[in-house]
Design a protein around this motif. Sequence first.
Motif, PDB file in Angstrom:
ATOM      1  N   VAL A   1      39.601  39.493  36.444  1.00  0.00           N
ATOM      2  CA  VAL A   1      40.836  39.006  35.836  1.00  0.00           C
ATOM      3  C   VAL A   1      40.664  37.570  35.336  1.00  0.00           C
ATOM      4  O   VAL A   1      41.228  37.186  34.314  1.00  0.00           O
ATOM      5  CB  VAL A   1      42.010  39.096  36.833  1.00  0.00           C
ATOM      6  CG1 VAL A   1      43.265  38.436  36.271  1.00  0.00           C
ATOM      7  CG2 VAL A   1      42.306  40.553  37.160  1.00  0.00           C
TER       8      VAL A   1
ATOM      9  N   ALA B   1      46.691  39.632  39.078  1.00  0.00           N
ATOM     10  CA  ALA B   1      46.932  38.993  37.781  1.00  0.00           C
ATOM     11  C   ALA B   1      47.858  37.787  37.934  1.00  0.00           C
ATOM     12  O   ALA B   1      47.628  36.727  37.326  1.00  0.00           O
ATOM     13  CB  ALA B   1      47.534  40.002  36.807  1.00  0.00           C
TER      14      ALA B   1
ATOM     15  N   SER C   1      46.783  45.244  41.532  1.00  0.00           N
ATOM     16  CA  SER C   1      46.263  44.620  40.315  1.00  0.00           C
ATOM     17  C   SER C   1      47.262  43.638  39.730  1.00  0.00           C
ATOM     18  O   SER C   1      46.888  42.569  39.231  1.00  0.00           O
ATOM     19  CB  SER C   1      45.915  45.701  39.284  1.00  0.00           C
ATOM     20  OG  SER C   1      44.925  46.573  39.784  1.00  0.00           O
TER      21      SER C   1
ATOM     22  N   GLN D   1      37.975  42.334  41.686  1.00  0.00           N
ATOM     23  CA  GLN D   1      38.901  42.435  40.563  1.00  0.00           C
ATOM     24  C   GLN D   1      39.439  41.068  40.163  1.00  0.00           C
ATOM     25  O   GLN D   1      39.716  40.817  38.990  1.00  0.00           O
ATOM     26  CB  GLN D   1      40.058  43.366  40.901  1.00  0.00           C
ATOM     27  CG  GLN D   1      40.913  43.721  39.715  1.00  0.00           C
ATOM     28  CD  GLN D   1      41.913  44.812  40.005  1.00  0.00           C
ATOM     29  OE1 GLN D   1      43.119  44.619  39.897  1.00  0.00           O
ATOM     30  NE2 GLN D   1      41.430  45.981  40.389  1.00  0.00           N
ATOM     31  N   THR D   2      39.569  40.166  41.149  1.00  0.00           N
ATOM     32  CA  THR D   2      40.008  38.802  40.843  1.00  0.00           C
ATOM     33  C   THR D   2      39.031  38.133  39.881  1.00  0.00           C
ATOM     34  O   THR D   2      39.439  37.471  38.914  1.00  0.00           O
ATOM     35  CB  THR D   2      40.118  37.965  42.130  1.00  0.00           C
ATOM     36  OG1 THR D   2      41.083  38.578  43.002  1.00  0.00           O
ATOM     37  CG2 THR D   2      40.557  36.543  41.818  1.00  0.00           C
TER      38      THR D   2
END
Length: 386
Positions: free
Chosen positions: A243, A309, A305, A239-240
């Motif tokens: 982002v 972010a 999350s 997910q990093t």
Amino acid sequence: SRRVGETEYGFKLLPLGGYISMAGMYPPSTATTGEGDDARPRRRRLFETLIQDARTANDETLQGDGAGRAFYQLPVYKRVIIMLGGPAMNLVLAIILFAIMFSGIGVQTATTTVASVNECVLPAGSTQTSCTADDPASPAAAAGIRPGDVLVSVDGTPVDTFAEASAIIQNSPDRQIPVVVERGGTRQTLEVTPVLATREIATADGGTTTAEVGFVGMSATVAFVPQPIWDGPQAALAQTGQVVGIIWQLPARVYQTAVDTITGAGRDPNGPLSVVGAGRLAGEVAATETPILNRVSGMLALLGSLNIALFVFNLVPLLPLDGGHVVVALWDGLKRVWAKLTGRRAPRPVDATKLVPVTYIVVIALVLMGGTLILADIVNPVQLFG
């Protein structure tokens, strides 16, 4: 605000973020310019005034400070470690939250326990809700599969998930295959002949497509299945990366959010949010009529999350963000190394106050984007559940 020891803590009127300011974030004026204040009256341009104001404010933090304790006097590696401390903790916290979500609670997965069995086979896309005498019985019902049965093997292949069983069934249309089920503590072998039917199947990219596959007419029980301990950290790192791509497109995405708000179009659920939007989503997750584990898992995903972010955003190499301070420290270190290699005397410390005009531009841009997102989250919020 209140001073405790050598540190002053404070809450501001609008709690939209947090920051720290350390003594001697920048070198004193005399260390960078080689001269004291110029008392001669002259007309300064706007940027010169901003720079001088920043130097004056920074010099005030150095009054009475012990030698070697100012931030600019620390070795480069210490300055980098300090500035990476906040973002690093965001990443660590995200990894912990995702690990708890994936391994402590688990991921909702279709298990090998049969939840329901269709009485008949209905055409794909049909609005019919009940079977008629003309509808053929489903292969699962005809074979005697019942709700509560646990699938052990399909066509001689042991299965641990419903997805594995479905894959074998979909590849075996119009062919009788043995299905071993466990019922009441005993195992039974049932003969099932999947029919060829048009159904939606999952694709590798997470979407669905329509295809003709084998179909027996049964569904699985969905339960939280704990995943290996490394799945959570892997999901956080994946997910990093996503982002990072979003952050570099942030101005364009904020602009699109503004356009969607003005035109009344639906918001992109994967688009940027303000603290107001994050709070609304948290409330929406907490207020759903779902089991407590679903809500806890959703909240952990949201918090994880959010920390990712913050981790990525604070590493943007622009002042006043942490990434900007890291770049200044590294540039200062490179100048010193180059001077040492070339036999020159040590250079003056990097005067980051010269970047104050750029910092103001960044701050103004952040305020404008933040205000746009807050307004959008109030007027046209993201809806998770329709």
